[in-house]
Design a protein around this motif. Structure first.
Motif, mmCIF file in Angstrom:
data_model
loop_
_atom_site.group_PDB
_atom_site.id
_atom_site.type_symbol
_atom_site.label_atom_id
_atom_site.label_comp_id
_atom_site.label_asym_id
_atom_site.label_seq_id
_atom_site.Cartn_x
_atom_site.Cartn_y
_atom_site.Cartn_z
ATOM 1 N N LEU A 12 0.837 -1.201 0.000
ATOM 2 C CA LEU A 12 0.000 0.000 0.000
ATOM 3 C C LEU A 12 0.870 1.248 0.000
ATOM 4 C CD1 LEU A 12 -2.827 1.387 0.351
ATOM 5 C CD2 LEU A 12 -2.409 1.247 2.829
ATOM 6 N N SER A 13 0.569 2.171 -0.908
ATOM 7 C CA SER A 13 1.291 3.445 -0.921
ATOM 8 C C SER A 13 0.343 4.554 -1.360
ATOM 9 C CB SER A 13 2.506 3.374 -1.859
ATOM 10 O OG SER A 13 2.113 3.064 -3.182
ATOM 11 N N PHE A 14 0.776 5.785 -1.128
ATOM 12 C CA PHE A 14 -0.008 6.966 -1.501
ATOM 13 C C PHE A 14 0.835 7.848 -2.398
ATOM 14 C CE2 PHE A 14 -1.867 5.606 2.516
ATOM 15 C CZ PHE A 14 -3.232 5.694 2.254
ATOM 16 N N ASP A 15 0.266 8.248 -3.517
ATOM 17 C CA ASP A 15 0.946 9.168 -4.422
ATOM 18 C C ASP A 15 0.645 10.626 -4.100
ATOM 19 O OD1 ASP A 15 2.122 7.073 -5.817
ATOM 20 O OD2 ASP A 15 0.430 6.880 -7.190
ATOM 21 N N GLY A 69 6.241 2.612 7.489
ATOM 22 C CA GLY A 69 6.132 2.614 8.941
ATOM 23 C C GLY A 69 5.471 3.884 9.435
ATOM 24 N N PHE A 70 4.902 3.814 10.619
ATOM 25 C CA PHE A 70 4.199 4.960 11.184
ATOM 26 C C PHE A 70 5.192 6.041 11.619
ATOM 27 C CE2 PHE A 70 1.081 1.476 12.470
ATOM 28 C CZ PHE A 70 0.311 1.664 11.343
ATOM 29 N N THR A 357 1.356 8.438 8.404
ATOM 30 C CA THR A 357 2.576 8.132 7.642
ATOM 31 C C THR A 357 3.050 9.377 6.885
ATOM 32 O OG1 THR A 357 1.165 7.198 5.874
ATOM 33 C CG2 THR A 357 2.103 5.661 7.487
ATOM 34 N N ALA A 358 2.549 9.548 5.670
ATOM 35 C CA ALA A 358 3.010 10.668 4.834
ATOM 36 C C ALA A 358 2.649 12.023 5.431
ATOM 37 C CB ALA A 358 2.421 10.537 3.431
ATOM 38 N N THR A 372 5.873 6.900 2.640
ATOM 39 C CA THR A 372 5.098 6.087 1.709
ATOM 40 C C THR A 372 6.022 5.078 1.047
ATOM 41 O OG1 THR A 372 3.418 6.155 -0.045
ATOM 42 C CG2 THR A 372 5.345 7.585 -0.316
ATOM 43 N N ALA A 373 5.448 3.967 0.608
ATOM 44 C CA ALA A 373 6.227 2.864 0.039
ATOM 45 C C ALA A 373 6.381 3.064 -1.463
ATOM 46 C CB ALA A 373 5.558 1.527 0.349
ATOM 47 N N ALA A 374 7.199 4.041 -1.842
ATOM 48 C CA ALA A 374 7.380 4.406 -3.244
ATOM 49 C C ALA A 374 8.865 4.392 -3.595
ATOM 50 C CB ALA A 374 6.792 5.793 -3.512
ATOM 51 N N PRO A 375 9.199 4.161 -4.856
ATOM 52 C CA PRO A 375 10.601 4.173 -5.258
ATOM 53 C C PRO A 375 11.288 5.486 -4.891
ATOM 54 C CG PRO A 375 9.261 3.224 -6.993
ATOM 55 C CD PRO A 375 8.313 3.763 -5.964
#
Length: 429
Positions: A12-15, A69-70, A357-358, A372-375
């Protein structure tokens, strides 16, 4: 890329920040991501990642939800041992519990012991970054940063500054020593590895105008530092402030007049804001941090999440350990939902997770590296287990989609739902 590892699961990630009208539109769910040298380097389908990185070891998390992670944007790690003390109003709580405990941090060994315990407790709850107050003792900050450094953990902290006689004898510094000690700590720790410094006047009632002026000057000299403090937590606190600063237009003005209002300012609580304060905070781009378990536990009031989000404020989320009643950001999100309900704004699971998170990362000006879990982002990650407890398992078995599942995790989850934690790409468990 020989040191690449893969993690599979529901990634799960947020753009972007979720919009109230379409809260899930900015989210994405992938099947796998690739890590190298402590960072995320790619995400996509499982087949894509296996093809792109042949031979890379795979950590298969199955049906678990893997995400950033939080990020806990306002804590007092020295209050770890007094969390869940019988509730009083803020001023009584400080005098009864906080100040006596903080005096113990004159002992560097005790500070190190509590710092290690705190970081272990928060990591077990899926928190990978915190922004913490120390005590007046520089050793309290040294201990916290040293423990974070052992874990290669991204944290922010600062020496708490208090020179008024409203703080007890034995827990006061001076305007000059606050400046000198804070400057020395900045020189020692700011930007070292994954560490950041926050200039930290506790709040206006425990600082003289001279100390606020000195810390404002220090911030001007070190503008890459954050500045953290408290603002408008309780109505009797506001009355106290106005009695001590009769020339001030409002509580925020006690900071603004001394150079302590700016874009890198992080203001905890911010419940009872005047219209001018709202406008000025938004104008400079300062961050407000919502501490829902603390606000209900100490009876402070209900944060106006809906109104402040609509006005474009930068907002983070925090446990406020130990005025807050939990080390868990899951519990904190649940409390934020409940406070929102009382204010007429039911936050969606996507909004709550983004805030934890973000949103908090952006409040701390760390949004370019964590949240966020992004490159390109640092690989501080957690895996959430929707079947961690019987109560969760029976509820999530009936979930209509991942958002229904995540909302149940927020409302019913605790440290048992944190199946794995990675800091800078390294698993802790």
């Amino acid at each position: 890329m020989p040191d690449t590892t893969l993690i599979a699961g529901r990634i799960l990630s947020f753009d972007a920040m979720p919009e109230a009208a379409a809260p899930t539109a900015s989210a994405r769910v992938d099947e796998a991501l690739a890590l190298s040298d402590g960072r995320i380097v790619a995400r996509g389908t499982r087949a894509e990642m296996l093809a792109q990185f042949p031979g890379a070891p795979l950590d298969d998390q199955g049906n678990r939800i893997v995400m950033a992670g939080f990020v806990d944007a306002h804590v007092h790690y020295p209050q770890t041992a007094i969390i869940a003390s019988w509730g009083k109003r803020l001023i009584d709580w400080l005098n009864s519990y906080t100040f006596p405990e903080e005096m113990r941090f004159a002992d560097p060994a005790y500070a190190g012991e509590v710092a290690a315990r705190y970081l272990d407790l928060t990591a077990a709850n899926g928190t990978t970054t915190v922004c913490s107050y120390g005590t007046i003792h520089p050793a309290s900050v040294d201990a916290f940063f040293a423990e974070a450094q052992k874990r290669n953990q991204r944290v922010v902290a600062g020496k708490t500054c208090m020179d008024r006689d409203t703080a007890p004898e034995g827990l006061r510094d001076t305007a000059q020593s606050a400046y000198d000690d804070s400057r020395a700590l900045i020189d020692r720790w700011q930007g070292v590895g994954r560490l950041g410094y926050a200039i930290t006047p506790r709040f206006s009632p425990t600082s003289t105008p001279e100390q606020l002026e000195a810390l404002g000057a220090l911030w001007a000299q070190h503008p890459t530092c954050l500045m953290q403090t408290h603002l408008s937590e309780q109505t009797d606190e506001i009355d106290w402030v106005m009695g001590l600063y009769p020339e001030a237009r409002d509580y925020l003005d006690t900071y603004e007049a001394h150079g302590l209002l700016g874009a890198r300012g992080v203001y905890g609580h911010a419940i009872h804001l005047e219209p001018r304060e709202r406008d000025r905070l938004a104008e400079v781009g300062a961050a407000l941090v919502h501490c829902p378990t603390s606000n209900t536990f100490i009876g402070s009031g209900l944060f106006d999440m809906g109104g402040l989000l609509a006005a474009g404020h930068r907002i983070g989320l925090a446990t406020d350990t130990g005025g807050g009643s939990s080390f868990s950001m899951l519990r904190t999100m649940a409390a934020a939902y409940e406070v929102g309900q009382l204010r007429g704004r039911a936050l969606h699971a996507a909004e709550l997770l983004w805030l934890a998170t973000a949103g908090s990362a952006q409040a701390l000006h760390l949004g370019a590296c964590i949240g966020t879990a992004a490159p390109g982002m640092e690989a501080d990650l957690i895996a959430l287990d929707p079947g961690a407890t019987p109560a969760l398992a029976q509820r999530t078995a009936r979930a209509e989609d991942i958002w229904d599942e995540l909302f149940a995790l927020i409302m019913l989850g605790d440290d048992r739902a944190i199946a794995r934690v990675w800091i800078a790409g390294q698993p802790l468990n």
